[in-house]
Write an enzyme that holds these catalytic residues in place. Structure first.
Site, short mmCIF file in Angstrom:
data_model
loop_
_atom_site.label_atom_id
_atom_site.label_comp_id
_atom_site.label_asym_id
_atom_site.label_seq_id
_atom_site.Cartn_x
_atom_site.Cartn_y
_atom_site.Cartn_z
N ASP B 313 39.04 37.85 44.26
CA ASP B 313 39.61 36.81 43.39
C ASP B 313 39.79 35.49 44.13
O ASP B 313 39.92 35.45 45.34
CB ASP B 313 40.97 37.28 42.83
CG ASP B 313 41.94 37.66 43.94
OD1 ASP B 313 41.51 38.32 44.90
OD2 ASP B 313 43.12 37.29 43.84
N GLU B 314 39.80 34.45 43.34
CA GLU B 314 40.23 33.11 43.77
C GLU B 314 39.54 32.60 45.03
O GLU B 314 40.16 32.00 45.89
CB GLU B 314 41.77 33.10 43.98
CG GLU B 314 42.53 33.44 42.73
CD GLU B 314 44.04 33.26 42.89
OE1 GLU B 314 44.64 32.59 42.03
OE2 GLU B 314 44.62 33.80 43.87
N LEU B 315 38.23 32.83 45.13
CA LEU B 315 37.49 32.26 46.26
C LEU B 315 37.44 30.74 46.10
O LEU B 315 36.91 30.23 45.11
CB LEU B 315 36.06 32.84 46.27
CG LEU B 315 35.08 32.20 47.24
CD1 LEU B 315 35.58 32.35 48.68
CD2 LEU B 315 33.70 32.81 47.09
#
Lengths: 542, 542
Positions: B313-315
């Protein structure tokens, strides 16, 4: 204490950032303090606390803090010098009342090879506040299992901004055991709150035993949900032993349906209103005033504080208007509904006058147009405009708007990603914000934990750490408003009180080292009083 | 259980009202059940639970529930007849995996003078669910100190709506002791959640011991904030013994800064980004993949579930784009940033394939345009539109949007007076709301308790009672949506689990009678496993 790894790098989703540590972390922040860069290493085996006066209450506090200073046990023996914390108190009075001095100074320095540790206070209650502050100067190092005081020399000159700093609780909606109420008192004292406002009864239950009317507890949730007279005396004494006034509230005329279980026929009849929570007593019945008088007389003996809260909030006028008996009584007396409320409140004032109690009520009767005597204290739950009106009328105000802990959005329009960050709203809500004249009549405020969805199972977590922000707002200087600096102190303070069994969670990612005692005290008081002590404490207030 | 005084009259400020009790109160509500008006009085001294198969796991469960059926002690001896609860299980397999049958039936009836109590289940895990349901049929009367089953005869035919019913926890932001993780597992099992999604590491800390890379725990908050291999094995075994899968998450490539304490140089360089929480690993370094492979290999041995969550997530694309080394590597490989993410995720897939694990990730790579293999499970935190896209692509989804327990306003635009009433938003959030096609690919969901402001001090209260609403949404029929009826069951269920030490508060004014055990287990598991048992449970899964 500093027994605690602060992590500054990671603030994901938290809307303010702790500043790096650069001095002692004290909460609430003292009025003035200075510090250096020295360290005094402590030898737990040779650490004494000595006082210049004989006071049972102060001695109790000293015994408590001898344990609380060293929460992780005695640590490794060291050859550090003997240290004595000398407490010098000007007065040996044990009387706790509103406006009692809580001022203190602390000095911590090395003179040659010798630690000089000193607390000076006007009263034993100031000394108690100082002991709490002192406990926050002590740092524990887990690796070496040793204690020290960093940032020496330290000089603190401290006093509260407001004399009335309260936490309001509600045992009308849920019974909270006596042992847990004492636990709550501890949490108040740790954060220098000095008033437990105990909303004892409400529409849902009447949990307090009455000497003259034993049947009144038929209105309790059940036979196991009752405070005996001895329970209440223990709670009051426990409060006194921590410097926390216990202000009782027995709410009338509304929020009193539970009174009618034992005494049917005293209520107004509210046709069409199925929510009995707010049903009021009838103002037309002499029996109602007689009942209140008896209950208040009994409770006045137990709750020895000079102030007594009679509620007065949220009277549903329609309920009085629509009850034919009450309507008829109002017509006969030529009363408007407001005049009927005035009549009711006047009877309460007379009762409390007879008991030598000063009346505290919510602001509602004032807002409704009733005349309120100037010695009353009005608790304002509405907004700053109302507080301004109250003080403009020459009446003292304590403020609670913006500090309702039960609400999803405590301050209208103020929202955050994380719920716990509502502490920022509480912190920003200064009691004098929006009050510009007669400000000296704002004598403090209260954090309110209404009980519809709260009992001892979840109380700590609903109240802490968020009430830390309110406690600081009420104690510290009004210019102490930096939220990043506050976060640097509040999170370790939350860990600090957790180590005493208060379930107060974290405010940002980090590690709080907890003692093995943590769970043991999480639903208990740490220091019980004997029956003898309870009796002595009561006697001390005469 | 009915050991509990319901108060229906007072609903002040609570936005829905409990309906009167008219049958057994079971949470989550069974798929079908019928009941009568008889009562079976129980004699705790003559109450047995017998099973038709030999299974250590089932025997453990039986021993647990022999205690949990009678939380207030044995009560007064009576001359009620001997009663045996007969458990008939079709399979003696002890393998716990996604899609295992949890179906069961219960019948409770009197045949002549003789109580006939029966549980029938496909598997031992179905029998565990049935035992929990059965415990909720037993009522305790505090006055006579006796137990009974009201509303007899009772026939229940029950099964879960979704196979994946999870609670997600986060030990990357705060360390939570092993004993408390076992306590959490119990709370899951009580509400028939069958998956503990353990987000082990994050940017802030890496608390898990690794056999092949012992230095990785240099990224922990400290030496006391580490899960040893034995700790993790105990947690997994404890989960199995309660029928709760433990799904580990070691989040990469973002939320992994803590990996770099022991292995510097593996991170992307994010100039200007001071929030290290989300910093990603570099996709350009073979060392990073080697590190992940070793950690995942070690953890795969401990976490024996077939599914393994690798985060994803949330790269922060900008971080990869702005790192000259990574930018250069992308140019050389002719990669867009999305293609670089695809490359990274493909390496993870390969690693997990080698470990015979099925990949679980957050939906982000899919949303970014990466191809996701159809055997993956995507956890959707965004919204129903995203869930619809996932299942339209033929990929299984578990949903978590609307179920973020940390948020002040968990469902945008949905607000209440009281914070706890956010349970109503959770309850209303059906996993299939807004998903209209390929609905069979929505295999469940998870309640998410992110850890920025949560550790074992406040965990229970932040999670319960609100997650009861999510647990019911995931288990019960989709037409079970009446909030008034839910309130009638959820509040006593909250009391029910509180009596087992879960600090789950009330939802409206009432009285919850608590056992003296309440505090004892509030930070502990109730039933520890021996080392021998842990070993046997591991062996049972082969």
């Amino acid at each position: 204490m500093l027994y605690y790894t602060l992590v500054f790098l990671f603030i994901s989703l938290v809307s303010c950032q702790p500043t790096p540590i650069s001095g002692p972390l004290i909460t609430p922040l003292p009025q003035t303090y200075t510090f250096g860069s020295g360290v005094i290493r402590l030898n737990t085996g040779f650490f004494d606390i000595a006082a210049n006066i004989e006071s049972d209450l102060l001695n109790n506090a000293i015994l408590r803090y001898q344990k609380l200073f060293f929460p992780f046990g005695v640590g490794y023996p060291t050859n550090n010098p003997i240290a004595t914390l000398n407490i010098k108190v000007s007065s040996d009075s044990e009387i706790l009342q509103l406006y009692v001095s809580e001022n203190y100074t602390i000095s911590v320095e090395m003179v040659g090879q010798s630690p000089q540790l000193e607390i000076i206070a006007d009263t034993i209650f100031g000394a108690m506040r100082a002991l709490e502050t002192f406990s926050q100067l002590i740092s524990y190092d887990a690796q070496s299992q040793s204690y020290s005081i960093p940032f020496v020399p330290i000089y603190i000159d401290d006093f509260p901004r407001f004399p009335w700093r309260g936490l309001q609780i509600d045992t009308g909606r849920h019974f909270i055991p006596t042992s847990f109420l004492m636990h709550i008192i501890e949490s108040c004292a740790y954060s220098k709150l000095n008033t437990l406002h105990w909303h004892v009864s409400d529409g849902e239950s009447f949990p307090a035993e009455s000497k003259s009317l034993p049947n009144i507890t038929l209105g309790a949730f059940g036979p196991l949900a009752i405070y005996t007279i001895a329970d209440m005396e223990e709670i009051v004494a426990y409060g006194l032993s921590w410097g926390v006034r216990v202000l009782p509230e027995f709410d009338v005329p509304a929020h009193s349906f539970s009174w009618s279980t034992a005494f049917p026929g005293i209520m107004a009849n509210c046709p069409g209103d199925s929510d009995l929570d707010g049903w009021p007593l009838s103002p037309a019945l002499p029996e109602a005033y007689d009942l209140i008088s008896k209950i208040y007389t009994d409770m006045s003996e137990i709750f020895i504080d000079k102030y007594f809260h009679s509620g007065g909030d949220e009277l549903p006028y329609a309920c009085w208007d629509n009850d034919p008996v009450i309507a008829n009584w109002m017509t006969q007396n030529n009363f408007s509904t407001t005049q009927a409320e005035q009549y009711f409140e006047d009877q309460i004032t007379n009762i409390l006058d007879g008991l030598q109690k000063t009346k505290v009520i919510w602001h509602d009767p004032f807002a409704n147009g009733c005349e309120v005597r100037k010695d009353t204290v009005l608790q304002v739950w509405d907004n700053a405009q109302m507080a301004q009106q109250v003080v403009n009328a020459g009446i003292r105000a304590i403020v609670s708007y913006d500090w309702y802990l039960d609400m999803q959005i405590p301050v209208p329009g103020h929202t955050h990603y994380e719920y716990e960050d509502t502490w920022l709203d509480f912190y920003a809500a200064d009691p004098l914000m929006g009050v510009t004249t007669n400000t000296e009549l704002v004598i403090g405020g209260e954090s309110c934990m209404w009980g519809e969805q709260v009992d001892h199972r979840n109380f700590d977590v609903r109240v802490w750490p968020r009430t830390i922000a309110i406690a600081e707002r009420l104690w510290s200087n009004e210019n102490v408003t930096d939220t990043n600096k506050a976060l640097t102190r509040f999170d370790p303070f939350s860990c600090h009180i957790s180590n005493r069994g208060i379930n107060s969670g974290p405010l940002y990612p980090d590690y709080c080292l907890l003692t093995s005692d943590f769970s043991q005290y999480s639903h208990q008081p740490r220091f019980k009083l004997t029956k003898e002590q309870i009796k002595n404490i009561y006697n001390s207030q005469k």
